[in-house]
Design an enzyme around this catalytic site. Structure first.
Site, PDB file in Angstrom:
ATOM      1  N   ALA A  57     -31.671 -28.194  -8.408  1.00 23.88           N
ATOM      2  CA  ALA A  57     -30.482 -28.975  -8.097  1.00 23.88           C
ATOM      3  C   ALA A  57     -30.003 -28.550  -6.716  1.00 23.88           C
ATOM      4  O   ALA A  57     -30.281 -27.430  -6.274  1.00 23.88           O
ATOM      5  CB  ALA A  57     -29.401 -28.698  -9.140  1.00 23.88           C
ATOM      6  N   GLY A 109     -33.992 -27.249 -11.547  1.00 24.91           N
ATOM      7  CA  GLY A 109     -34.076 -28.682 -11.843  1.00 24.91           C
ATOM      8  C   GLY A 109     -35.433 -29.281 -11.487  1.00 24.91           C
ATOM      9  O   GLY A 109     -35.829 -30.305 -12.045  1.00 24.91           O
ATOM     10  N   GLU A 130     -37.607 -28.486 -14.333  1.00 27.72           N
ATOM     11  CA  GLU A 130     -37.129 -29.339 -15.431  1.00 27.72           C
ATOM     12  C   GLU A 130     -37.614 -30.783 -15.245  1.00 27.72           C
ATOM     13  O   GLU A 130     -37.980 -31.453 -16.211  1.00 27.72           O
ATOM     14  CB  GLU A 130     -35.599 -29.275 -15.490  1.00 27.72           C
ATOM     15  N   GLU A 147     -32.039 -20.043 -12.554  1.00 30.74           N
ATOM     16  CA  GLU A 147     -30.598 -20.290 -12.645  1.00 30.74           C
ATOM     17  C   GLU A 147     -29.770 -19.030 -12.838  1.00 30.74           C
ATOM     18  O   GLU A 147     -28.650 -18.933 -12.339  1.00 30.74           O
ATOM     19  CB  GLU A 147     -30.286 -21.287 -13.772  1.00 30.74           C
TER      20      GLU A 147
HETATM   21  N1  CO8 Z   1     -30.346 -26.555  -2.991  1.00 30.26           N
HETATM   22  C1  CO8 Z   1     -29.988 -26.780  -1.714  1.00 30.26           C
HETATM   23  N2  CO8 Z   1     -30.720 -26.354  -0.654  1.00 30.26           N
HETATM   24  C2  CO8 Z   1     -31.854 -25.694  -0.911  1.00 30.26           C
HETATM   25  C3  CO8 Z   1     -32.293 -25.420  -2.220  1.00 30.26           C
HETATM   26  C4  CO8 Z   1     -31.493 -25.892  -3.299  1.00 30.26           C
HETATM   27  N3  CO8 Z   1     -31.838 -25.717  -4.575  1.00 30.26           N
HETATM   28  N4  CO8 Z   1     -33.438 -24.721  -2.147  1.00 30.26           N
HETATM   29  C5  CO8 Z   1     -33.726 -24.572  -0.849  1.00 30.26           C
HETATM   30  N5  CO8 Z   1     -32.772 -25.151  -0.099  1.00 30.26           N
HETATM   31  C6  CO8 Z   1     -32.693 -25.216   1.363  1.00 30.26           C
HETATM   32  C7  CO8 Z   1     -32.357 -23.852   1.939  1.00 30.26           C
HETATM   33  O1  CO8 Z   1     -30.953 -23.618   1.874  1.00 30.26           O
HETATM   34  C8  CO8 Z   1     -32.885 -23.991   3.349  1.00 30.26           C
HETATM   35  O2  CO8 Z   1     -31.958 -24.763   4.097  1.00 30.26           O
HETATM   36  P1  CO8 Z   1     -31.634 -24.324   5.638  1.00 30.26           P
HETATM   37  O3  CO8 Z   1     -32.966 -24.487   6.347  1.00 30.26           O
HETATM   38  O4  CO8 Z   1     -30.623 -25.322   6.037  1.00 30.26           O
HETATM   39  O5  CO8 Z   1     -31.174 -22.889   5.592  1.00 30.26           O
HETATM   40  C9  CO8 Z   1     -34.128 -24.868   3.172  1.00 30.26           C
HETATM   41  O6  CO8 Z   1     -33.977 -25.518   1.900  1.00 30.26           O
HETATM   42  C10 CO8 Z   1     -35.404 -24.060   3.126  1.00 30.26           C
HETATM   43  O7  CO8 Z   1     -35.253 -23.051   2.160  1.00 30.26           O
HETATM   44  P2  CO8 Z   1     -35.466 -21.488   2.474  1.00 30.26           P
HETATM   45  O8  CO8 Z   1     -35.220 -21.197   3.902  1.00 30.26           O
HETATM   46  O9  CO8 Z   1     -34.682 -20.719   1.455  1.00 30.26           O
HETATM   47  O10 CO8 Z   1     -37.036 -21.390   2.181  1.00 30.26           O
HETATM   48  P3  CO8 Z   1     -37.845 -20.107   1.702  1.00 30.26           P
HETATM   49  O11 CO8 Z   1     -39.281 -20.493   1.811  1.00 30.26           O
HETATM   50  O12 CO8 Z   1     -37.368 -18.877   2.379  1.00 30.26           O
HETATM   51  O13 CO8 Z   1     -37.462 -19.955   0.143  1.00 30.26           O
HETATM   52  C11 CO8 Z   1     -37.072 -20.752  -2.092  1.00 30.26           C
HETATM   53  C12 CO8 Z   1     -37.828 -20.957  -0.761  1.00 30.26           C
HETATM   54  C13 CO8 Z   1     -37.577 -19.472  -2.780  1.00 30.26           C
HETATM   55  C14 CO8 Z   1     -37.407 -21.960  -2.954  1.00 30.26           C
HETATM   56  C15 CO8 Z   1     -35.556 -20.647  -1.819  1.00 30.26           C
HETATM   57  O14 CO8 Z   1     -35.156 -21.750  -1.010  1.00 30.26           O
HETATM   58  C16 CO8 Z   1     -34.705 -20.685  -3.066  1.00 30.26           C
HETATM   59  O15 CO8 Z   1     -34.589 -19.682  -3.745  1.00 30.26           O
HETATM   60  N6  CO8 Z   1     -34.089 -21.864  -3.343  1.00 30.26           N
HETATM   61  C17 CO8 Z   1     -33.176 -22.001  -4.454  1.00 30.26           C
HETATM   62  C18 CO8 Z   1     -33.941 -22.159  -5.737  1.00 30.26           C
HETATM   63  C19 CO8 Z   1     -32.995 -22.260  -6.890  1.00 30.26           C
HETATM   64  O16 CO8 Z   1     -32.190 -21.392  -7.152  1.00 30.26           O
HETATM   65  N7  CO8 Z   1     -33.098 -23.374  -7.637  1.00 30.26           N
HETATM   66  C20 CO8 Z   1     -32.290 -23.593  -8.799  1.00 30.26           C
HETATM   67  C21 CO8 Z   1     -31.031 -24.302  -8.438  1.00 30.26           C
HETATM   68  S1  CO8 Z   1     -29.941 -24.449  -9.836  1.00 30.26           S
HETATM   69  C22 CO8 Z   1     -30.590 -25.688 -10.743  1.00 30.26           C
HETATM   70  O17 CO8 Z   1     -31.580 -26.271 -10.406  1.00 30.26           O
HETATM   71  C23 CO8 Z   1     -29.848 -26.033 -11.994  1.00 30.26           C
HETATM   72  C24 CO8 Z   1     -30.270 -27.381 -12.522  1.00 30.26           C
HETATM   73  C25 CO8 Z   1     -29.244 -27.912 -13.437  1.00 30.26           C
HETATM   74  C26 CO8 Z   1     -27.999 -28.311 -12.704  1.00 30.26           C
HETATM   75  C27 CO8 Z   1     -27.081 -28.981 -13.609  1.00 30.26           C
HETATM   76  C28 CO8 Z   1     -25.957 -29.758 -12.901  1.00 30.26           C
HETATM   77  C29 CO8 Z   1     -25.122 -28.987 -11.943  1.00 30.26           C
END
Ligand code: CO8
Length: 260
Positions: free
Chosen positions: A67, A112, A115, A135
């Site tokens: 998400a 997500g 999922e 999460e």
């Molecule tokens: N949301 C928003 N932006 C994101 C997300 C995300 N989930 N994941 C990555 N990005 C963005 C980063 O902020 C970054 O943006 P910027 O270049 O502007 O700084 C860009 O994408 C590239 O990401 P990274 O620089 O972090 O790339 P890396 O290769 O260093 O890392 C990862 C990749 C490991 C995937 C890392 O980006 C990460 O940990 N992302 C988050 C993953 C995460 O926690 N996902 C779960 C989110 S919660 C969820 O999905 C709950 C679902 C249910 C929700 C229910 C309703 C609310």
């Protein structure tokens, strides 16, 4: 078929849908979810001759990294309920879609994103794919069906471990554990998905849609577990730990959780 965050191509009865936000690793923001709803609940239903759908993510790095965390700011319990319910509805539309939907996973399938892949009928992973439900790093639990579907694919013990450690598993482990159906060299995942859909397209269409409905029926227990997930997700949204987890991600630092 025109969308803000999806690209589509349609050929020989097979629709390829690409989630197109590569700079945000294809994170599911409200617009993308609304595009997916429009596609699976309206546009694709009316597509003449449709026999299968491939769902994939743009860019080299991600299927979908979850998400969109930038939209979590200011989320309260009611907002959490609404968002989780909205996601559940859309993901059920995919799971119950009348023709097979195959996720072609070429990179991160997290939160997500994992999922979403699990709501599809089949998953083809590239050898660079990584699956996980991180999460708890954000002070949350999955909100788009992850707690329920992960158990269906990999069993309770492995699901609990993945959900509680936030570990990612690679494509080979996903294959060994039953989360991925196939692993192919990176870049060949869409081609493999199309090959499977072409094989299915040779079978009787009504028998295929009834197969999907009947297999789904095995898991339909009045959606009790899914309902619980929505309620519990909304509870985690109320916590200080969630505010801290989301803020820490956006500020690119480690979260410090207080347990409240
Ligand atoms: N949301 C928003 N932006 C994101 C997300 C995300 N989930 N994941 C990555 N990005 C963005 C980063 O902020 C970054 O943006 P910027 O270049 O502007 O700084 C860009 O994408 C590239 O990401 P990274 O620089 O972090 O790339 P890396 O290769 O260093 O890392 C990862 C990749 C490991 C995937 C890392 O980006 C990460 O940990 N992302 C988050 C993953 C995460 O926690 N996902 C779960 C989110 S919660 C969820 O999905 C709950 C679902 C249910 C929700 C229910 C309703 C609310």
């Amino acid at each position: 078929m025109e969308y803000k965050n999806l690209l589509t191509t349609y050929k020989d009865g097979i629709l390829v849908v690409t989630i197109n936000r590569p700079k945000a690793l294809n994170a599911l923001n409200k617009q993308t979810l609304s595009d997916l709803r429009q596609l699976f609940e309206k546009d694709a239903l009316n597509l003449e001759g449709l026999r299968g759908v491939v769902l994939t993510g743009a860019g080299e790095k991600a299927f979908v990294a979850g998400a969109d965390i930038t939209e979590f700011n200011g989320l309260d319990a009611q907002g959490g309920l609404d968002m989780a319910q909205n996601g559940h509805d859309i993901f059920f539309s995919i799971e119950r879609f009348h023709v097979p939907v195959i996720a072609a996973v070429g990179g991160y399938a997290l939160g997500g994103g994992c999922e979403l892949a699990m709501a599809c009928h089949i998953r083809v992973a590239s050898d660079k794919a990584l699956f996980g439900q991180p999460e708890v790093n954000l002070g949350l639990i999955p909100g788009y069906g992850g707690t329920q579907r992960l158990i269906q694919y990999i069993g309770k013990g492995r699901a609990l471990e993945l959900l509680m450690t936030a570990d990612m598993i690679d494509a080979q482990k996903a294959l060994d554990w039953g989360l991925a159906n196939h692993v192919v060299p990176h870049g060949e995942e869409i081609e493999k998905a199309i090959e499977i859909l072409k094989k299915i397209a040779k079978k009787a269409p009504l028998a295929i849609s009834k197969t999907i409905a009947t297999v789904n029926a095995y898991f339909d227990k009045e959606h009790d577990g899914f309902k619980q997930e929505v309620l519990q997700f909304a509870q985690t949204v109320k916590t200080e730990d969630f505010k801290e987890g989301a803020a820490a991600f956006l500020e690119k630092r480690k979260a410090v959780f207080q347990g409240k």
